[in-house]
Design a protein around this motif. Structure first.
Motif, PDB file in Angstrom:
ATOM      1  N   GLN A 144      37.611  46.700  44.306  1.00 30.59           N
ATOM      2  CA  GLN A 144      37.160  45.372  43.875  1.00 30.59           C
ATOM      3  C   GLN A 144      38.037  44.852  42.742  1.00 30.59           C
ATOM      4  OE1 GLN A 144      34.853  43.568  45.274  1.00 30.59           O
ATOM      5  NE2 GLN A 144      34.483  41.926  43.810  1.00 30.59           N
ATOM      6  N   MET A 145      38.361  45.722  41.790  1.00 32.11           N
ATOM      7  CA  MET A 145      39.152  45.278  40.653  1.00 32.11           C
ATOM      8  C   MET A 145      40.600  45.029  41.062  1.00 32.11           C
ATOM      9  SD  MET A 145      37.518  47.271  37.415  1.00 32.11           S
ATOM     10  CE  MET A 145      37.868  45.876  36.377  1.00 32.11           C
ATOM     11  N   LEU A 146      41.128  45.819  41.993  1.00 31.10           N
ATOM     12  CA  LEU A 146      42.471  45.549  42.506  1.00 31.10           C
ATOM     13  C   LEU A 146      42.520  44.191  43.184  1.00 31.10           C
ATOM     14  CD1 LEU A 146      43.609  48.967  44.046  1.00 31.10           C
ATOM     15  CD2 LEU A 146      44.515  47.858  42.002  1.00 31.10           C
ATOM     16  N   GLU A 147      41.471  43.890  43.938  1.00 32.00           N
ATOM     17  CA  GLU A 147      41.422  42.611  44.640  1.00 32.00           C
ATOM     18  C   GLU A 147      41.322  41.455  43.640  1.00 32.00           C
ATOM     19  OE1 GLU A 147      39.313  41.296  48.713  1.00 32.00           O
ATOM     20  OE2 GLU A 147      37.909  41.719  47.097  1.00 32.00           O
ATOM     21  N   GLU A 148      40.477  41.585  42.625  1.00 33.06           N
ATOM     22  CA  GLU A 148      40.324  40.520  41.628  1.00 33.06           C
ATOM     23  C   GLU A 148      41.605  40.319  40.833  1.00 33.06           C
ATOM     24  OE1 GLU A 148      36.982  41.320  39.144  1.00 33.06           O
ATOM     25  OE2 GLU A 148      35.500  40.904  40.695  1.00 33.06           O
ATOM     26  N   ARG A 149      42.373  41.390  40.632  1.00 32.74           N
ATOM     27  CA  ARG A 149      43.607  41.294  39.857  1.00 32.74           C
ATOM     28  C   ARG A 149      44.812  40.923  40.710  1.00 32.74           C
ATOM     29  NH1 ARG A 149      42.995  44.273  34.988  1.00 32.74           N
ATOM     30  NH2 ARG A 149      45.105  45.142  35.023  1.00 32.74           N
ATOM     31  N   GLY A 150      44.580  40.763  42.036  1.00 35.06           N
ATOM     32  CA  GLY A 150      45.660  40.385  42.941  1.00 35.06           C
ATOM     33  C   GLY A 150      46.703  41.461  43.124  1.00 35.06           C
TER      34      GLY A 150
END
Length: 596
Positions: A144-150
């Motif tokens: 989730q955090m990888l996705e939010e950080r692009g």
């Protein structure tokens, strides 16, 4: 005989209770936007919302584990979508990262974290299980955090995904090891162990064969005869069926979903499957985080606060040191190594499975299991805060200035054209100017772009065009023309405004993002602006009418008419500041000012 009306009323009265669903949705809808607005991220918002509505908050729920078990499907669906992006060839190319970085990190972290329990006085077997569970990172939180950080598609993001895949694979031998460490577990026969391995391999073979020979024909048949909702049902059937098959074979559900995604990654239905599964994935993953927040047992924390207060930072710090060390060992840069250590510092959802099995086999006492669950959950809660702290405190990454010259040291550039921004638009604008024999002074603040341009023989100076001193040093005052081709709308607007205020006689041509930005640039005094997608859209429109039977002359006339209407509409909007009340496109109602 019972009265059917009264029976129906009684059934309705005792029917499905919608209140828990309403509470869950309301908690997410309220908390997540608030936490994202204040910069704390959606994961922490979900966790806080879960704590607020759980047993130790408002008390709407008293069995958070039941919600977690259902919401784990969000993790399963997430891994399926990741699998769809991983073609077999790409996965094969990652084998070194999966079995190199991943295996080294898991092995060294297990060795380091076991000592936490031993130093606290727990038996070696229990300490091993406790430390090993913390090694297994939370796939849900990190993804989730990888996705939010692009960062999902970046090389450093793919390396983290590779490590997570290895950890998902590791749960199988770890569960077998728990059974071996159990009292009397050493007496299990070799045949029993070989049977378990054989069942797991058979499940993988069945899934691979089904994916290769059954899934594509099934989706082709459904696409031909099935309804839209049937395709969605089929997508969920594939994901959940693969998860159940892997679980039956002693593997993790997430790994089954991932393999199903990989097998369908080269299918012509890949994008359709991703679109069908995505809404369920997001909703269930949010539900998982809510469940984790609810499961934070404040009574356990209060009763064992000393052990937990020591264990949480000890596990996190040791794991971060191992992750950082392994990353540096495999030649990662310091910044990437530290970021990976912070992102992966927590325990994960698979630890709950491992601890439950260890409790069942008598390795862990129920109280220890509760303590460890609280430690894992606290580490999950702390991770978003650690990431925020890391992002705010990390030193700005040093810019590689090899081969890059600052415009302030150039002694004043003297090109008759100043080009600000040497990206995809600026490069194209410069070609006819150079062909015509004009001298161009080009500046950009992207060092990688400058270095790439140098390799092709172009001289681009380093400088921020949004600074007035840089504009003076770049020769804006003596230029015959300034072209602003930066890729951020607000930056372009600021540069145009400064140029027209400081050098009002110099013509300024500017790249606009959309119609609204074009109007803003006109208001700031730009002598010419062009929306970055306008000409390509015009060319596509011309080709479209040609392919539908128009002659060249008709196409040119239609395009000329469209250009004239666009100019009139833009002029009207720029003067009046509004777009409504006049239709210059089709005689009905105009486009909004934010359109292209």
């Amino acid at each position: 005989m019972a009265d059917p009306v009264s029976h129906a009323a009684e059934s309705a009265h005792h029917g499905f209770d919608l209140l828990p669903i309403v509470v869950l949705l309301a908690a997410a809808v309220i908390a997540v936007p608030v936490f994202r607005r204040i910069g704390l991220g959606s994961v922490l918002g979900y966790l806080a919302a879960g704590l607020a509505i759980g047993p130790f908050g408002l008390g709407f729920f008293d069995d958070p584990q039941a919600i977690i078990h259902v919401a784990e499907l969000g993790v399963v669906l997430f891994l399926f979508i990741i699998g769809l992006e991983m073609q077999p060839s790409r996965l094969w190319a990652m084998r070194g990262e999966i079995f190199g970085i991943g295996l080294a990190q898991v092995a060294l972290a297990m060795f380091a974290l076991v000592w936490v329990g031993i130093l606290l006085g727990y038996p070696p077997e229990a300490s091993f299980v406790a430390g090993t569970g913390f090694v297994l990172t939370s796939t849900a939180i990190v993804m989730q955090m990888l996705e939010e950080r692009g960062q999902m598609g970046l090389p450093k993001g793919r390396r983290i995904v590779a490590i997570l895949l290895l950890e998902d694979l590791a749960i199988v031998p770890l569960l077998a090891l728990v059974a071996f460490l159990a009292p009397g577990g050493q007496e299990a026969t070799l045949a029993d162990r070989l049977q378990g391995v054989a069942i797991g391999l058979a499940a993988i073979v069945v899934l691979v064969l089904a994916g290769r020979y059954l899934l594509n024909p099934m989706f082709r048949l459904l696409a031909r005869f099935g309804a839209r909702e049937v395709m969605t049902a089929a997508a969920l059937l594939v994901v959940l069926g693969a998860a159940v098959l892997m679980q039956a074979g002693g593997l993790s559900m997430a790994m089954g979903a991932f393999l199903a995604g990989v097998l369908l990654s080269e299918s012509s239905f890949r994008h359709q499957l991703e679109a069908d599964v995505e809404p369920f994935r997001g909703l269930l993953l949010g539900l998982f985080f809510l469940g984790v927040g609810m499961a934070l047992d404040l009574n356990v924390i209060a009763a064992n606060w000393v052990v937990i207060a020591i264990s949480v930072p000890a596990f996190i710090i040791l794991k971060m040191l191992v992750i950082y060390g392994v990353a540096r060992l495999f030649k990662a840069e310091r910044a990437e190594s530290l970021e990976r250590a912070v992102l992966m510092a927590q325990g994960g959802e698979f630890a709950f499975v491992l601890y439950a099995a260890a409790t069942q086999f008598g390795i862990l006492e129920p109280e220890w299991n509760a303590n460890l669950a609280a430690i894992i959950i606290l580490s999950m809660v702390l991770t978003p805060l650690m990431v925020i702290l890391h992002d705010r405190l990390r030193p700005k990454s040093g810019v590689n200035m090899d081969g890059v010259e600052d415009v302030t040291g150039a002694g004043g550039l003297r090109g008759n054209v100043l080009l600000i921004g040497f990206g995809r638009v600026g490069q194209i604008v410069g070609q006819p100017l150079l062909a015509r024999g004009h001298s161009i002074s080009a500046i950009d603040n992207d060092t990688e772009m400058i270095q790439a341009a140098a390799s092709f023989g172009f001289k681009v100076w380093y400088g921020d065009g949004a600074r007035l001193d840089i504009l003076h040093a770049a020769g804006a005052g003596s230029a015959d023309l300034v072209v602003v081709a930066t890729d951020k709308a607000e930056t372009t607007t600021r540069i145009v405004e400064m140029l027209k205020h400081e050098f009002p006689l110099v013509p300024v041509l500017a790249r606009a993002f959309d119609r609204g930005h074009a109007i803003e640039l006109i208001a700031k005094g730009a002598d010419y602006q062009i929306r970055e997608t306008y000409e390509s859209a015009v060319a596509m429109g011309r080709e479209a009418v040609l392919r539908l039977g128009a002659t060249e002359e008709e196409a040119d006339e239609l395009i000329a008419d469209a250009r004239a209407r666009d100019r009139d509409r833009l002029a009207l909007q720029s003067v009046d500041g509004i777009y409504a009340g006049r239709d210059l496109l089709l005689g009905n109602r105009d486009m909004p000012a934010t359109g292209h």
